[in-house]
Design a protein around this motif. Structure first.
Motif, PDB file in Angstrom:
ATOM      1  N   ALA A 134      16.966 -17.913   2.203  1.00 48.99           N
ATOM      2  CA  ALA A 134      17.399 -17.298   3.544  1.00 48.99           C
ATOM      3  C   ALA A 134      17.459 -15.558   3.248  1.00 48.99           C
ATOM      4  CB  ALA A 134      18.804 -17.770   4.197  1.00 48.99           C
ATOM      5  N   GLU A 135      17.867 -15.099   2.315  1.00 56.23           N
ATOM      6  CA  GLU A 135      18.119 -13.715   1.900  1.00 56.23           C
ATOM      7  C   GLU A 135      16.657 -13.012   1.653  1.00 56.23           C
ATOM      8  OE1 GLU A 135      20.511 -11.904   2.140  1.00 56.23           O
ATOM      9  OE2 GLU A 135      19.571 -10.020   1.439  1.00 56.23           O
ATOM     10  N   CYS A 136      15.594 -13.897   1.355  1.00 51.47           N
ATOM     11  CA  CYS A 136      14.134 -13.547   1.327  1.00 51.47           C
ATOM     12  C   CYS A 136      13.428 -13.201   2.782  1.00 51.47           C
ATOM     13  CB  CYS A 136      13.482 -14.386   0.478  1.00 51.47           C
ATOM     14  SG  CYS A 136      13.797 -14.543  -1.163  1.00 51.47           S
ATOM     15  N   CYS A 137      13.984 -14.364   3.435  1.00 55.76           N
ATOM     16  CA  CYS A 137      13.483 -14.328   5.034  1.00 55.76           C
ATOM     17  C   CYS A 137      14.205 -13.069   5.514  1.00 55.76           C
ATOM     18  CB  CYS A 137      14.012 -15.309   5.626  1.00 55.76           C
ATOM     19  SG  CYS A 137      12.974 -17.016   5.143  1.00 55.76           S
ATOM     20  N   ARG A 138      15.366 -12.832   5.481  1.00 59.33           N
ATOM     21  CA  ARG A 138      16.121 -11.596   6.007  1.00 59.33           C
ATOM     22  C   ARG A 138      15.571 -10.357   5.581  1.00 59.33           C
ATOM     23  NH1 ARG A 138      19.429  -7.795   5.442  1.00 59.33           N
ATOM     24  NH2 ARG A 138      19.945  -8.134   3.169  1.00 59.33           N
ATOM     25  N   GLN A 139      15.187 -10.081   4.178  1.00 62.24           N
ATOM     26  CA  GLN A 139      14.735  -8.773   3.742  1.00 62.24           C
ATOM     27  C   GLN A 139      13.391  -8.502   4.303  1.00 62.24           C
ATOM     28  OE1 GLN A 139      15.499  -8.275  -0.293  1.00 62.24           O
ATOM     29  NE2 GLN A 139      17.655  -8.217  -0.437  1.00 62.24           N
ATOM     30  N   ALA A 140      12.630  -9.682   4.548  1.00 57.28           N
ATOM     31  CA  ALA A 140      11.086  -9.334   4.792  1.00 57.28           C
ATOM     32  C   ALA A 140      11.355  -8.656   6.263  1.00 57.28           C
ATOM     33  CB  ALA A 140      10.480 -10.674   4.769  1.00 57.28           C
ATOM     34  N   GLY A 141      12.407  -8.947   6.786  1.00 61.72           N
ATOM     35  CA  GLY A 141      12.187  -8.238   8.363  1.00 61.72           C
ATOM     36  C   GLY A 141      12.609  -9.221   9.552  1.00 61.72           C
TER      37      GLY A 141
ATOM     38  N   VAL B 187      15.816 -21.076   9.624  1.00 59.34           N
ATOM     39  CA  VAL B 187      14.871 -20.582  10.410  1.00 59.34           C
ATOM     40  C   VAL B 187      14.838 -19.113  10.567  1.00 59.34           C
ATOM     41  CG1 VAL B 187      14.322 -20.527  12.991  1.00 59.34           C
ATOM     42  CG2 VAL B 187      14.661 -22.768  11.836  1.00 59.34           C
ATOM     43  N   ALA B 188      13.606 -18.539  10.670  1.00 56.21           N
ATOM     44  CA  ALA B 188      13.528 -17.057  10.681  1.00 56.21           C
ATOM     45  C   ALA B 188      12.478 -16.653  11.654  1.00 56.21           C
ATOM     46  CB  ALA B 188      13.272 -16.607   9.257  1.00 56.21           C
ATOM     47  N   VAL B 189      12.822 -15.748  12.546  1.00 57.27           N
ATOM     48  CA  VAL B 189      11.997 -15.541  13.363  1.00 57.27           C
ATOM     49  C   VAL B 189      11.475 -13.955  13.245  1.00 57.27           C
ATOM     50  CG1 VAL B 189      11.941 -14.785  15.959  1.00 57.27           C
ATOM     51  CG2 VAL B 189      13.107 -16.836  15.181  1.00 57.27           C
ATOM     52  N   TYR B 190      10.395 -13.765  13.318  1.00 61.82           N
ATOM     53  CA  TYR B 190       9.796 -12.264  13.054  1.00 61.82           C
ATOM     54  C   TYR B 190       8.934 -11.749  14.293  1.00 61.82           C
ATOM     55  CZ  TYR B 190      10.880 -13.735   8.222  1.00 61.82           C
ATOM     56  OH  TYR B 190      11.679 -13.961   7.212  1.00 61.82           O
ATOM     57  N   PRO B 191       9.132 -10.566  14.326  1.00 61.29           N
ATOM     58  CA  PRO B 191       8.384  -9.662  15.391  1.00 61.29           C
ATOM     59  C   PRO B 191       7.074  -9.367  15.066  1.00 61.29           C
ATOM     60  CG  PRO B 191       9.621  -8.131  14.242  1.00 61.29           C
ATOM     61  CD  PRO B 191       9.909  -9.391  13.735  1.00 61.29           C
ATOM     62  N   ALA B 192       6.518  -9.624  13.850  1.00 58.73           N
ATOM     63  CA  ALA B 192       5.218  -9.367  13.420  1.00 58.73           C
ATOM     64  C   ALA B 192       4.784 -10.495  12.236  1.00 58.73           C
ATOM     65  CB  ALA B 192       5.082  -8.050  12.750  1.00 58.73           C
ATOM     66  N   MET B 193       3.512 -10.912  12.349  1.00 58.40           N
ATOM     67  CA  MET B 193       3.019 -11.943  11.478  1.00 58.40           C
ATOM     68  C   MET B 193       3.242 -11.505  10.062  1.00 58.40           C
ATOM     69  SD  MET B 193       2.000 -14.927  10.886  1.00 58.40           S
ATOM     70  CE  MET B 193       1.714 -15.649  12.607  1.00 58.40           C
ATOM     71  N   ALA B 194       2.925 -10.243   9.800  1.00 54.99           N
ATOM     72  CA  ALA B 194       2.788  -9.600   8.281  1.00 54.99           C
ATOM     73  C   ALA B 194       4.242  -9.813   7.820  1.00 54.99           C
ATOM     74  CB  ALA B 194       2.349  -8.193   8.477  1.00 54.99           C
ATOM     75  N   ALA B 195       5.214  -9.824   8.604  1.00 54.70           N
ATOM     76  CA  ALA B 195       6.672  -9.782   8.052  1.00 54.70           C
ATOM     77  C   ALA B 195       6.769 -11.382   7.538  1.00 54.70           C
ATOM     78  CB  ALA B 195       7.762  -9.351   8.970  1.00 54.70           C
ATOM     79  N   ALA B 196       6.412 -12.012   8.371  1.00 54.52           N
ATOM     80  CA  ALA B 196       6.611 -13.684   8.040  1.00 54.52           C
ATOM     81  C   ALA B 196       5.802 -13.873   6.650  1.00 54.52           C
ATOM     82  CB  ALA B 196       6.068 -14.538   9.154  1.00 54.52           C
ATOM     83  N   GLY B 197       4.878 -13.264   6.389  1.00 54.05           N
ATOM     84  CA  GLY B 197       3.836 -13.485   5.415  1.00 54.05           C
ATOM     85  C   GLY B 197       4.699 -12.660   4.092  1.00 54.05           C
ATOM     86  N   ARG B 198       5.213 -11.640   4.279  1.00 55.40           N
ATOM     87  CA  ARG B 198       6.167 -11.074   3.233  1.00 55.40           C
ATOM     88  C   ARG B 198       7.141 -12.105   2.718  1.00 55.40           C
ATOM     89  NH1 ARG B 198       5.554  -6.234   6.165  1.00 55.40           N
ATOM     90  NH2 ARG B 198       7.675  -6.241   6.975  1.00 55.40           N
ATOM     91  N   ALA B 199       7.872 -12.641   3.767  1.00 55.09           N
ATOM     92  CA  ALA B 199       8.882 -13.452   3.452  1.00 55.09           C
ATOM     93  C   ALA B 199       8.478 -14.553   2.520  1.00 55.09           C
ATOM     94  CB  ALA B 199       9.570 -13.990   4.570  1.00 55.09           C
TER      95      ALA B 199
END
Lengths: 465, 465
Positions: free
Chosen positions: A292-299, A223-235
């Motif tokens: 998970a690493e992709c998720c992390r790097q996307a912010g 599970v990855a939580v994002y402060p911005a939708m764009a970051a989730a999109g990048r992941a």
């Protein structure tokens, strides 16, 4: 020839030809809000293919419309009754006729519940992947008719990809068997694929041969939580670009996080803009770690990897609560049964997921209508969920405007008006826009070829002239 | 309105409307032996969708048959000319219009060669799996029209599973665009699936959107040799039952082993009854080791595991030589161009593979006709290859008898008359038997709905009344 009811009573016992108003009312609609539903002439409950064929012959003789129904869990009004129709409930054809583990196929009747097939497959060490949200109650017949999807699709595809063969009662009451029992086969036109997803407009499916898969490995989840939708999109983009094949890749927006936390507090970060849930089922941790690493790097502001299947299931439960939580939110926002949800379903190219979510937010704000977005980010299939006050005409009107603007945006982004729910009544006009006049003409030609009198589920899917 | 040729010359330059006998003769048939072929009126070479549409309008106005052709590598006569037809060669529409690595899709014209798309995908770090034997020369348009298979199908499925969308010129010259560019989408009837595999009888495909996959891991291969066919069958059953998903699982019988060894000596055991080739492409050795163990336990007399991709490719090359080796055998057996091969294509439930092979052997012996069996054991799709002397009527007649008996056996074993080659002319009667009168009626209804004057590829696939 007597009246339609008299003729039905000649082919079915009286307790399976129901005309009492309570039964008719209970069978007039599926779970789609804001769709018209008529009053049927009768609800009939055949228990065999021969009985379905007999009912269709009666309907054909009287030119009475026929509306097939399963569990009525659909979200587009495809199973809604039309005035004067025979509603043919297929829930009585509910047997798994065969499960051949060696060939990895099952032959089932249409009223078999998705969960029932899923469990039977699991007992044989196999898997039936299609997992619509309604899997605990919806029927395989309904799943096939709507070509239902689910969270598995990002890896395993929609229902049609599991249908090898069908038995279908045609408009003249004849029984077609199409497709095959072999893994491979390309004999003739793909009738199986044509009837699958045709939402009861071309025939009534009375038997389904599905392919099963080897059971997957243990599911692992991040599970990855994002402060911005764009970051989730990048992941999402990074996961796809790296060639990973998650068995689930789901997105929840802030509205959903808040709705779920209000419905069942579980410590979700309600200040976050988005949450991604990804899973793998290869049985090794390697691919999940890379995802998970992709998720992390996307912010990601927070990242949590489930250690085992039990933890993974706990994380997934937040996603499973999305729909009941939004229903709860609608009930709270508009008490007294006024709260309504229009569950939209749009699929866009994966790279446009963030654009779709941003656009929905803008549309929502402009019209002052609450819209939450949840869905299958991994295959670009999102469900904007529109909250309306059914008792307030202006709220409903604004809800419809929002719905239309979202559909328009989805098509403009290179998408389609339905990723997995189908067309039914809700999206008939949008299907026509998506496929254009030539596509509409071809749809009509096929409909007329197979159902010349238009008795099957009239008014659904295609706008006839 | 002038003559058909005059009208064609009004829409295409003269050098792309060919009527010289040599050109007509060169375009009258595909690679199927023993199928009728007529003499076309002209061979036309459109270079755009608009030109295809213009040609179809000319044909429609004159009620002249239209036979679409790709590389003519088909094995059922589907691309054979009929007398007086316009042969529309699509090889001039040969561009890859788009390859979007992020969305994992490619948009191609029908004349793109399979290998061309395969290489372009590989360059983008992706894969286009469908790999018919003719992959180095056959076109994607032909692959889609016949729903071609290949060795990959046991893991990756046939061509239709990779087709997301199509552009099709219809019988009235209108241009249909159907399907989608998104990973997911269920809007309306599955027109894409209907046109795919329809062998040019419903329209002319002018653009194809395919889905690509992440590139697989390194291929690892195991070869197992068996003293008895039944043992090879047990190995296949054990591999499937254990839930393994090989990326290739091929079978060669003794006739093929001997033919290959005679054609290109490579040390094959020509006393063996059968050879299995299995591969995995997960990039780890674990699954291959487990598959090799299944092969061993089933009673392999010899087992050889390739250490790397180069060795794996060397082992696979024996399989790739199967067809040229059998052609060589036919030339040796019946010199002077008399040797003919009828390549059959039958798919049965996986558990019946050994029964099919045994049955073919019995049929072959009874009629005194040499038949080798090769094919995709992992999905139950085998190719009995019948060797005939084209100059000897009784040899040809016995070849036809053998063909028919094999087809009958395949259906009796619960199989289908074509696993991947399609119907064309060769199997029209067998398709009718397989789908029965109701299935035939539905095929005719669809054909008539989309091509009321019957101009597209008449006489192929379905027997019209």
């Amino acid at each position: 020839m007597g009246s339609p009811i008299e003729d039905l009573l000649a082919v079915l016992p009286g307790d399976r030809v129901r005309t009492d108003p309570a039964v008719l009312a209970a069978h007039c609609r599926d779970e789609a809000d804001l769709c018209d539903a008529g009053t049927p002439l009768a609800v009939v409950r055949p228990r065999s293919t021969a009985e379905v064929a007999a009912v269709v012959r009666v309907a054909a003789a009287h030119r009475v419309p026929v509306v097939p129904q399963g569990a009525r869990t659909g979200l587009t009004g495809a199973a809604n009754a039309v005035d004067g129709a025979l509603v043919v409930s297929l829930t009585g054809l509910n047997r798994i006729l065969e499960l051949d583990a060696g060939e990895r196929i099952a032959v089932v009747q249409p009223g078999v519940v998705n969960a029932q097939l899923r469990w039977a497959a699991a007992e044989a060490g196999l898997a039936y992947p299609p997992d619509p949200g309604s899997w605990e109650s919806s029927t395989i017949g309904g799943n096939v008719s709507t070509d239902a999807g689910g969270m598995c699709c990002v890896k395993y595809g929609v229902t049609r990809e599991y249908v090898l063969g069908l038995e279908v009662v045609l408009a003249d009451g004849e029984i077609l068997r199409c497709g095959r029992r072999t893994v491979k086969g390309v004999a003739g036109y793909d009738l199986t694929g044509l009837f699958a997803g045709s939402e009861g407009t071309l025939g009534i499916i009375t038997e389904i041969t599905v392919r099963l898969r080897p059971a997957p490995g243990e599911t692992r989840t991040v599970v990855a939580v994002y402060p911005a939708m764009a970051a989730a999109g990048r992941a999402v983009a990074a996961i796809v670009a790296a060639g990973h094949v998650p068995s689930m890749l789901e997105l929840l927006d802030r509205t959903h996080l808040r709705a779920i936390e209000a419905y069942r507090p579980m410590g979700l970060d309600t200040s976050a803009a988005a949450m991604l849930l990804a899973a793998t089922d290869t049985g090794t941790g390697t691919e999940l770690a890379a995802i998970a690493e992709c998720c992390r790097q996307a912010g990601a502001s927070e990242l949590y990897v489930a250690e085992d299947a039990v933890e993974a299931e706990a994380l997934t439960s937040a996603r499973r609560l999305a729909h009941p939580a939004m229903e709860h939110l609608a009930r709270q926002a508009f008490p007294g049964g006024r709260g309504g949800l229009v569950v939209d379903d749009v699929a866009v190219p994966r790279a446009r997921v963030a654009d779709l979510v941003d656009g929905v937010e803008e549309i929502s704000a402009r019209h002052g209508v609450l819209v939450g977005v949840v869905g299958h980010a991994g295959d670009g299939n999102l469900h904007p969920v529109i909250v309306v006050d059914r008792a307030d005409e202006s709220s409903v009107d604004r809800g419809r405007l929002v719905f239309d603007e979202i559909m328009r945006l989805g098509l403009a982004l290179g998408g389609t008006c339905t990723g997995e729910h189908g067309v039914g009544l809700l999206k008939k006009d949008w299907l026509a826009r998506e496929i254009g006049p030539v596509g509409t003409k071809v749809h009509r030609a096929l409909k007329t070829a197979l159902d010349p009198d238009g008795i099957f589920n009239p008014g659904k899917v295609i706008a006839l002239p």
